[in-house]
Scaffold this active site. Structure first.
Site, PDB file in Angstrom:
ATOM      1  N   TYR A  61       0.827  -1.219   0.000  1.00 28.21           N
ATOM      2  CA  TYR A  61       0.000   0.000   0.000  1.00 28.21           C
ATOM      3  C   TYR A  61       0.860   1.267   0.000  1.00 28.21           C
ATOM      4  O   TYR A  61       0.440   2.296  -0.538  1.00 28.21           O
ATOM      5  CB  TYR A  61      -0.999  -0.023   1.164  1.00 28.21           C
ATOM      6  CG  TYR A  61      -2.144  -0.957   0.841  1.00 28.21           C
ATOM      7  CD1 TYR A  61      -3.121  -0.579  -0.078  1.00 28.21           C
ATOM      8  CD2 TYR A  61      -2.208  -2.236   1.375  1.00 28.21           C
ATOM      9  CE1 TYR A  61      -4.148  -1.443  -0.433  1.00 28.21           C
ATOM     10  CE2 TYR A  61      -3.232  -3.109   1.030  1.00 28.21           C
ATOM     11  CZ  TYR A  61      -4.192  -2.698   0.123  1.00 28.21           C
ATOM     12  OH  TYR A  61      -5.200  -3.565  -0.238  1.00 28.21           O
ATOM     13  N   ARG A  64       1.599   1.947  -3.548  1.00 26.51           N
ATOM     14  CA  ARG A  64       0.423   2.513  -4.234  1.00 26.51           C
ATOM     15  C   ARG A  64       0.177   3.951  -3.789  1.00 26.51           C
ATOM     16  O   ARG A  64      -0.230   4.787  -4.580  1.00 26.51           O
ATOM     17  CB  ARG A  64      -0.814   1.650  -3.949  1.00 26.51           C
ATOM     18  CG  ARG A  64      -0.691   0.275  -4.578  1.00 26.51           C
ATOM     19  CD  ARG A  64      -1.939  -0.535  -4.371  1.00 26.51           C
ATOM     20  NE  ARG A  64      -3.068   0.010  -5.116  1.00 26.51           N
ATOM     21  CZ  ARG A  64      -4.335  -0.351  -4.922  1.00 26.51           C
ATOM     22  NH1 ARG A  64      -4.629  -1.238  -3.989  1.00 26.51           N
ATOM     23  NH2 ARG A  64      -5.301   0.164  -5.642  1.00 26.51           N
ATOM     24  N   HIS A 114     -14.810   1.759  -1.202  1.00 26.55           N
ATOM     25  CA  HIS A 114     -13.727   0.819  -0.892  1.00 26.55           C
ATOM     26  C   HIS A 114     -12.609   1.458  -0.074  1.00 26.55           C
ATOM     27  O   HIS A 114     -11.532   0.885   0.067  1.00 26.55           O
ATOM     28  CB  HIS A 114     -13.156   0.209  -2.180  1.00 26.55           C
ATOM     29  CG  HIS A 114     -14.110  -0.743  -2.839  1.00 26.55           C
ATOM     30  ND1 HIS A 114     -13.916  -1.258  -4.095  1.00 26.55           N
ATOM     31  CD2 HIS A 114     -15.277  -1.286  -2.400  1.00 26.55           C
ATOM     32  CE1 HIS A 114     -14.923  -2.063  -4.408  1.00 26.55           C
ATOM     33  NE2 HIS A 114     -15.760  -2.092  -3.397  1.00 26.55           N
ATOM     34  N   SER A 193     -15.520  -2.950 -14.460  1.00 18.61           N
ATOM     35  CA  SER A 193     -15.642  -4.192 -15.211  1.00 18.61           C
ATOM     36  C   SER A 193     -16.921  -4.950 -14.886  1.00 18.61           C
ATOM     37  O   SER A 193     -17.235  -5.936 -15.530  1.00 18.61           O
ATOM     38  CB  SER A 193     -14.437  -5.087 -14.927  1.00 18.61           C
ATOM     39  OG  SER A 193     -14.408  -5.389 -13.551  1.00 18.61           O
TER      40      SER A 193
END
Ligand SMILES: NC(=O)c1ccc[n+]([C@@H]2O[C@H](COP(=O)([O-])OP(=O)(O)OC[C@H]3O[C@@H](n4cnc5c(N)ncnc54)[C@H](O)[C@@H]3O)[C@@H](O)[C@H]2O)c1
Ligand SMILES: [Zn+2]
Length: 246
Positions: A61, A64, A114, A193
């Site tokens: 993380y 990221r 999220h 998606s």
């Protein structure tokens, strides 16, 4: 491309996924360059993984975090913030993205369902999540508030991991927005998606309350046939004109 029909009382709910940030250079989930090709999600994005190896999880993380700090919101993020400024309470944005780019573009009626990469919370106590841009690449951080009470607890990323539930408050807000809008609802999914639940099911709720739905995506998504309209294209290129804010 026919722009989104926004007659006077339209209520717009937008759901964004990883594709909405692809034009900002942030890799999507399943695309060829996706993050999950280099890390098995079981090893980095679940409560078990964190119990097993918190250092590895924080390294993942932290990397990221560094990535999103270098990225900038794109024209799609800005278009959504402009539409919100026009519609006020008749607009709601739910994002699966954890990069914080919608907030940086000025979106306020925003549910980060999220979580957010740039927030940290305690894995034990109930202190609220806090902004955190630090990188923890050698050892995981501990909670100072727990420490002050003589306890030891690790801090964790403010992310909804695999196997964890969404915030029930977010789900209630989404549901009441959709039910209140009813036939006035325009549901727009962007860059997702259609594989991740429960977000993938919102299109069915939109239909049930009598609203209409659009999918804006670079390719037909798994649940494309559930939408009334499909706009094929890249989020940053398509959204400004589609939302009528170009
Ligand atoms: N930016 C982020 O915060 C980020 C990045 C990767 C993964 N994730 C997480 O992983 C999960 C991924 O699920 P998902 O459905 O959001 O993503 P996904 O990667 O599964 O799907 C992305 C979709 O976007 C489409 N796409 C790619 N580039 C696009 C573009 N420029 N414009 C429009 N569409 C484009 C792809 O064709 C694909 O259908 C989410 O739960 C999310 O929390 C978040
Ligand atoms: Zn704590």
């Amino acid at each position: 491309m026919t722009p989104l029909d926004l007659d006077d009382d339209a209520c717009v709910l937008v759901l964004t996924g990883a594709g909405a940030s692809a034009d900002s250079g942030i890799p999507t989930f399943r695309d060829a360059k996706g993050l999950w090709r280099t890390h098995r999600f079981e090893d980095v994005a679940s409560p078990d993984a964190f119990r097993r190896d918190p250092t590895l999880v924080w390294q993942f993380y932290s990397e990221r975090r560094a990535g999103v700090l270098k990225a900038q919101p794109n024209a799609g993020h800005h278009a959504l913030a402009k539409l919100e400024a026009r519609l006020g309470a008749r607009f709601l944005l739910a994002t699966q993205n954890v990069d914080g780019l919608h907030g940086r573009a000025g979106s306020e009626r925003l549910l980060e369902i999220h979580g957010n990469l740039l927030k940290t919370r305690c894995s034990s106590c109930r202190r609220p999540p806090f902004e955190d841009t630090d990188v923890y690449d050698e050892s995981p951080p501990f909670c100072g508030e727990c420490q002050a009470r003589g306890k030891t607890a690790l801090l964790r990323p403010h992310i909804v991991w695999f196997g964890e539930s969404l915030d029930p408050e977010h789900l209630r807000t989404l549901e009441s927005f959709m039910v209140d809008a009813g036939r006035r609802l325009r549901f727009v999914a962007v860059g997702t998606s259609g594989n991740v639940w429960p977000a993938a099911g919102l299109v069915d709720v939109a239909r049930r309350v009598g609203g209409r739905s659009w999918l804006v995506n670079a390719e037909p998504a798994a649940n494309a046939s559930a939408f009334d309209h499909f706009v094929c294209g890249k989020s940053a290129e398509v959204l400004p004109a589609f939302l009528g804010v170009a």
